[in-house]
Each structure stands twice: as structure tokens, then as C-alpha cells.
Design a protein around this motif. Structure first.
Motif, PDB file in Angstrom:
ATOM      1  N   GLU A 346       0.823  -1.225   0.000  1.00 59.18           N
ATOM      2  CA  GLU A 346       0.000   0.000   0.000  1.00 59.18           C
ATOM      3  C   GLU A 346       0.854   1.272   0.000  1.00 59.18           C
ATOM      4  O   GLU A 346       0.326   2.377   0.032  1.00 59.18           O
ATOM      5  CB  GLU A 346      -0.901   0.030   1.259  1.00 59.18           C
ATOM      6  CG  GLU A 346      -1.716  -1.237   1.511  1.00 59.18           C
ATOM      7  CD  GLU A 346      -2.706  -1.514   0.388  1.00 59.18           C
ATOM      8  OE1 GLU A 346      -3.325  -0.553  -0.078  1.00 59.18           O
ATOM      9  OE2 GLU A 346      -2.831  -2.694  -0.009  1.00 59.18           O
ATOM     10  N   MET A 347       2.178   1.120   0.021  1.00 62.75           N
ATOM     11  CA  MET A 347       3.049   2.299   0.165  1.00 62.75           C
ATOM     12  C   MET A 347       3.158   3.093  -1.135  1.00 62.75           C
ATOM     13  O   MET A 347       3.020   2.544  -2.229  1.00 62.75           O
ATOM     14  CB  MET A 347       4.466   1.856   0.593  1.00 62.75           C
ATOM     15  CG  MET A 347       4.570   1.461   2.042  1.00 62.75           C
ATOM     16  SD  MET A 347       6.293   1.011   2.426  1.00 62.75           S
ATOM     17  CE  MET A 347       6.137   0.630   4.162  1.00 62.75           C
ATOM     18  N   ASP A 348       3.457   4.387  -0.978  1.00 63.29           N
ATOM     19  CA  ASP A 348       3.717   5.247  -2.142  1.00 63.29           C
ATOM     20  C   ASP A 348       5.140   5.002  -2.628  1.00 63.29           C
ATOM     21  O   ASP A 348       5.923   4.322  -1.983  1.00 63.29           O
ATOM     22  CB  ASP A 348       3.576   6.722  -1.737  1.00 63.29           C
ATOM     23  CG  ASP A 348       2.159   7.033  -1.296  1.00 63.29           C
ATOM     24  OD1 ASP A 348       1.235   6.340  -1.765  1.00 63.29           O
ATOM     25  OD2 ASP A 348       1.975   7.961  -0.466  1.00 63.29           O
ATOM     26  N   GLY A 349       5.452   5.651  -3.745  1.00 59.13           N
ATOM     27  CA  GLY A 349       6.832   5.583  -4.248  1.00 59.13           C
ATOM     28  C   GLY A 349       7.158   4.284  -4.940  1.00 59.13           C
ATOM     29  O   GLY A 349       8.271   3.769  -4.839  1.00 59.13           O
ATOM     30  N   VAL A 350       6.147   3.727  -5.659  1.00 59.47           N
ATOM     31  CA  VAL A 350       6.358   2.450  -6.356  1.00 59.47           C
ATOM     32  C   VAL A 350       7.487   2.605  -7.382  1.00 59.47           C
ATOM     33  O   VAL A 350       7.507   3.556  -8.168  1.00 59.47           O
ATOM     34  CB  VAL A 350       5.054   1.996  -7.050  1.00 59.47           C
ATOM     35  CG1 VAL A 350       5.295   0.777  -7.925  1.00 59.47           C
ATOM     36  CG2 VAL A 350       3.985   1.702  -6.006  1.00 59.47           C
ATOM     37  N   VAL A 351       8.433   1.680  -7.363  1.00 54.18           N
ATOM     38  CA  VAL A 351       9.571   1.724  -8.287  1.00 54.18           C
ATOM     39  C   VAL A 351       9.193   0.956  -9.557  1.00 54.18           C
ATOM     40  O   VAL A 351       8.775  -0.205  -9.473  1.00 54.18           O
ATOM     41  CB  VAL A 351      10.825   1.084  -7.633  1.00 54.18           C
ATOM     42  CG1 VAL A 351      11.998   1.070  -8.598  1.00 54.18           C
ATOM     43  CG2 VAL A 351      11.184   1.827  -6.341  1.00 54.18           C
ATOM     44  N   PRO A 352       9.318   1.582 -10.734  1.00 56.71           N
ATOM     45  CA  PRO A 352       8.964   0.882 -11.986  1.00 56.71           C
ATOM     46  C   PRO A 352       9.752  -0.421 -12.162  1.00 56.71           C
ATOM     47  O   PRO A 352      10.911  -0.518 -11.737  1.00 56.71           O
ATOM     48  CB  PRO A 352       9.339   1.888 -13.080  1.00 56.71           C
ATOM     49  CG  PRO A 352       9.367   3.216 -12.388  1.00 56.71           C
ATOM     50  CD  PRO A 352       9.770   2.952 -10.976  1.00 56.71           C
ATOM     51  N   GLN A 353       9.097  -1.404 -12.798  1.00 55.70           N
ATOM     52  CA  GLN A 353       9.710  -2.741 -12.953  1.00 55.70           C
ATOM     53  C   GLN A 353      11.061  -2.680 -13.659  1.00 55.70           C
ATOM     54  O   GLN A 353      11.989  -3.392 -13.285  1.00 55.70           O
ATOM     55  CB  GLN A 353       8.765  -3.668 -13.747  1.00 55.70           C
ATOM     56  CG  GLN A 353       7.512  -4.077 -12.991  1.00 55.70           C
ATOM     57  CD  GLN A 353       7.776  -5.012 -11.815  1.00 55.70           C
ATOM     58  OE1 GLN A 353       8.888  -5.495 -11.616  1.00 55.70           O
ATOM     59  NE2 GLN A 353       6.754  -5.237 -11.006  1.00 55.70           N
ATOM     60  N   ASP A 354      11.191  -1.844 -14.701  1.00 58.56           N
ATOM     61  CA  ASP A 354      12.466  -1.822 -15.444  1.00 58.56           C
ATOM     62  C   ASP A 354      13.604  -1.316 -14.556  1.00 58.56           C
ATOM     63  O   ASP A 354      14.745  -1.778 -14.666  1.00 58.56           O
ATOM     64  CB  ASP A 354      12.349  -0.999 -16.741  1.00 58.56           C
ATOM     65  CG  ASP A 354      11.933   0.449 -16.474  1.00 58.56           C
ATOM     66  OD1 ASP A 354      11.217   0.691 -15.470  1.00 58.56           O
ATOM     67  OD2 ASP A 354      12.318   1.330 -17.253  1.00 58.56           O
TER      68      ASP A 354
END
Length: 437
Positions: A346-354
């Protein structure tokens, strides 16, 4: 009457291997013959893992593999994923039975009738009910045995589903661990690897009893006295639970080997807080320094997660530089994957998969360099090697006490034997050649 055949497939960790072996022994007691998973069997048991997304996808592939070997076979799923997502597994075409955390060790009670079910039958529990302990160890699959000493976890790391899959921290009795170790020893196995979910927390009793009956250090001291075991190896242990007394004891022990695997997860204190780890990076530095002080030749492995929510480029570089400057031997790199019912999802700041993939690749490259440097530092030294059972392209492999992987031309007489050797050179495949002494 011909005996019924059972086959097993294990996904995930050493703990799962120890539990699969225990379940397999129960089947043998019930008169089943164990066969290889690629062969035709009446029952296929898949011990699942939930640590990464790939484990979920692999499950379906393995069920198909079983159906290919025998389309009429009874397929049962047990383990962590079976506890977390029982309905999902039961819905997979071909699955007949799904057993959760409390039921998996009673599997032989559920299989009186081996006829295929139209829908997968689920016997799972609320994880709060998983408050009893079942001891287990693996044997017969390898030259070393995995001995389970503890299960479950009371830590609340924000990325982890293991407490949901395995319940509270609880331990085997010291008496039972020693009995299992003696049984393993009596079977001629030379090395025992201690395993659990959070083994440094060893000693918490059953039924949520938070009082430690014994400490991890007392367990280590007692196991050192077991007759006939040549080597004992501590698997993964949390840095805050790996105490100086244990490190010092291992450095002078008769049987414990100089090899530690210590999860770090991040070199950034900001991320360690977000992950709710129970230490900061300076404590980790102290642990490595203490090991190096008393065992300069020890092998130190590290777990690290990349791409955790909120990990900026600077945070990642903090981790990279922290590890680059640390005197460690190899890394296990995990690319963060979102797991349902965890705080991190649920946290913000999701890091893109690439970006996750790129960071993972950088750390894997660092691991290769670290392992190479560690192996080079060991050339010219005298070590003891335990040889494995497999013929790999004409070579037999083995590990020294400090976890250097060596190779020599295949000779079946070397299997499960210990030899004194001198490490001489690193081969083009990165393994080490040696001379017998």
C-alpha cells in the motif's frame, strides 16, 4: 497388491525441503513407494512457496507436469502459498486437495480416497491456529540434511507474508532437536544445516509462550556435542539476533563451520525503517567486523531487496556502496514484488519494474565480483571439502567448510566423503580446483 506411488516437488526454501522429507517419511510409514516427480505416481504432493511471484506461476506449470506423467493422479498442494491463497490453488485445473499450515503434516489422513475431485478440496485454518510445532528434517535427497529447529515469525517486516503463512514464532524442544540430529548422524550424513523461519529467535515455546526455554546460543552449544556429525552450518540468521557469543563460539567450535548468511535487505537506514527491520546499517557493519576479527577466512552471505517502495536512485546507491565497501563473500538479490495483505503493497513511491530489474542486475554483478574476490583470497589455503552426490558433466563438486565451491573429475567413491585439500586455482567457470593433501 502393488504399493501406491507418491512423488514430491518442493518450491522455496531449505525449511520447505526439511518439511517435504518429513511428510515423505509419513507416506513411507503408510506403505507408499516414493518415486521421482517425473515418473508416474498415484499421488503428487507439491510443497509451495509464497515469497516471490514466480512461485505462484511455477505452481501451475508443476501441476501440468504431474498431469502429463499421470492424468488420473491425485494432486495435493501444501505449504505457504496453500495457506495464503487456498481457494486460488484449489481452482487450478487438476488440483484435488489443498492443505494449510496446520493440516500439511496430517496429509496421509486425508488421502484414503484417491479418486479425482471435481473441485479442489480445501482444509486450511486461520493462521492463529498454527500454534503447535512439528519437528522435521530432510534426508536422503542430499549429502547434507536440513534440520528444522524453529517455525513462524513474530517480526512485522512490511514486505513479508511469512507470518501470515506460517504463524507465530515457535521452536522445537532442545531435547527433540538433539534427538533428530543424532538420527541424522546415525544415517551417515556428514553435514547438518540448521533451518527455520527466524532461527535466531529459537527457544520460544509452543502456544504463543513468549518465554525462551533455551536461547539460540544454548542450542548451538548443545549441538556441538552431538556425536558423529562432522559439520554444522547455521543458515540465515537476523543480524540483531546473531550475538557475539555465538560468533566467538563458532570460531573455536569442533563442528560449526565459518559460514554465515545474514539478511541485510537494504544499506539505506531510511529503507530499513520503512521495512520495519530491527536494526540499522551500523549494527550490520559491527557484525561483519566481529566475524572478520575472529574468523578472517569466514564466508559471509547477504540477502538484499531492490526496488522497495520509496527507494530512490540515491537510496539504491547507498545500498550498492555500502555492500561494495563491506568485506562480504556473496549476495542473494531479491527484486521486490508486491504481496497482498502486506503494508508495503500500500506504500507510495512504487519503483517501476524496469528500474527494479536494472538495480537487481547491478547487485548481481557486484555479487559475482565479491565471490570471485573471496575465492581468490582462499587460494593457497588448506581446507576440508565434503563432496556432493551428483555427476555434473563429468565433474564432482563439493563445498569447503567456508563455502568455497570446488570441482574435480567425477569419481563415485568421493560422494559424501570429507578430504583435506589445498585450493590451487579458479577455473573458467568460476569454481576452484585443488590438490588432495
Amino acid at each position: 497388491m502393488e504399493k501406491k506411488k507418491v512423488a514430491f516437488y518442493t518450491l522455496g526454501c531449505k525449511l520447505n525441503f526439511s518439511e517435504t522429507s518429513t511428510i515423505a517419511r509419513d507416506f513411507s510409514k503408510e506403505g507408499f513407494d516414493r518415486v521421482d516427480f517425473s515418473k508416474k505416481a498415484d499421488i503428487y504432493v507439491i510443497n509451495t512457496c509464497s515469497v516471490t511471484e514466480n512461485a505462484d506461476k511455477r505452481f501451475k506449470t508443476i501441476v501440468k507436469q504431474a498431469q502429463k506423467a499421470n492424468e488420473d493422479a491425485f494432486v495435493a498442494a501444501v505449504g505457504c502459498y496453500a495457506q495464503l491463497k487456498p481457494e486460488e490453488l484449489a481452482a487450478v485445473d487438476g488440483v484435488d486437495l489443498v492443505l494449510g499450515a496446520t493440516e500439511k503434516f496430517k496429509i496421509t489422513d486425508y488421502i484414503n480416497d484417491l479418486s479425482k475431485n471435481e473441485f479442489g478440496e480445501v482444509h486450511s485454518c486461520e493462521i492463529e491456529e498454527a500454534d503447535f510445532y512439528v519437528g522435521s528434517y530432510s534426508i536422503g535427497d542430499r549429502t547434507r540434511a536440513f534440520l528444522k529447529v524453529q517455525d513462524g515469525c513474530d517480526y512485522k517486516c512490511t514486505y513479508c507474508t511469512i507470518p501470515l503463512a506460517r504463524g507465530i514464532s515457535r521452536s522445537d524442544t532442545l531435547e527433540n532437536v538433539l534427538k533428530n540430529a543424532a538420527e541424522i548422524s546415525a544415517k551417515g550424513i556428514k553435514e547438518i544445516v540448521l533451518t527455520g523461519v527466524n532461527i535466531g529467535d529459537y527457544g520460544k515455546g509452543e502456544f504463543g509462550n513468549k518465554k525462551h526455554e533455551h536461547t539460540f546460543f544454548e542450542l548451538v552449544q548443545a549441538l556441538d556435542e552431538v556425536e558423529g556429525i562432522e559439520r554444522l552450518r547455521i543458515s540465515s540468521i537476523e543480524p540483531n539476533l546473531l550475538k557475539n557469543e555465538t560468533i566467538e563460539f563458532v570460531s573455536t567450535s569442533k563442528t560449526f563451520v565459518p559460514h554465515f548468511h545474514i539478511p541485510l535487505q537494504s544499506g539505506s537506514d531510511k529503507l530499513l525503517k520503512l521495512m520495519r527491520r530491527r536494526y540499522m546499517s551500523d549494527l550490520y557493519v559491527d557484525r561483519v567486523a566481529k566475524i572478520r576479527e575472529v574468523m578472517p577466512h569466514a564466508c559471509i552471505g547477504v540477502d538484499v531487496i531492490v526496488g522497495f517502495p520509496g527507494e530512490t536512485d540515491d537510496d539504491f546507491l547507498d545500498t550498492y556502496n555500502f555492500l561494495a565497501n563491506l568485506d562480504i563473500s556473496y549476495l542473494h538479490v531479491f527484486t521486490y514484488s508486491e504481496r497482498e495483505n502486506t503494508v508495503a503493497a500500500e506504500m507510495d513511491g512504487v519503483v517501476p519494474q524496469d528500474i527494479r530489474k536494472k538495480r537487481s542486475k547491478m547487485l548481481r554483478g557486484l555479487s559475482v565480483k565479491k565471490r570471485r574476490a573471496f575465492y581468490e583470497s582462499q587460494l593457497g589455503t588448506q581446507r576440508t571439502v565434503l563432496f556432493e552426490a551428483e555427476n555434473k558433466e563429468g565433474y564432482i563438486h563439493g563445498f569447503t567448510e567456508n563455502y568455497v565451491k570446488v570441482k574435480t573429475p567425477w569419481n563415485p567413491e568421493l560422494v559424501n566423503t570429507l578430504h583435506h585439500i589445498k585450493l590451487t586455482e579458479i577455473d573458467e567457470d568460476g569454481l576452484v580446483r585443488f590438490d588432495f593433501l
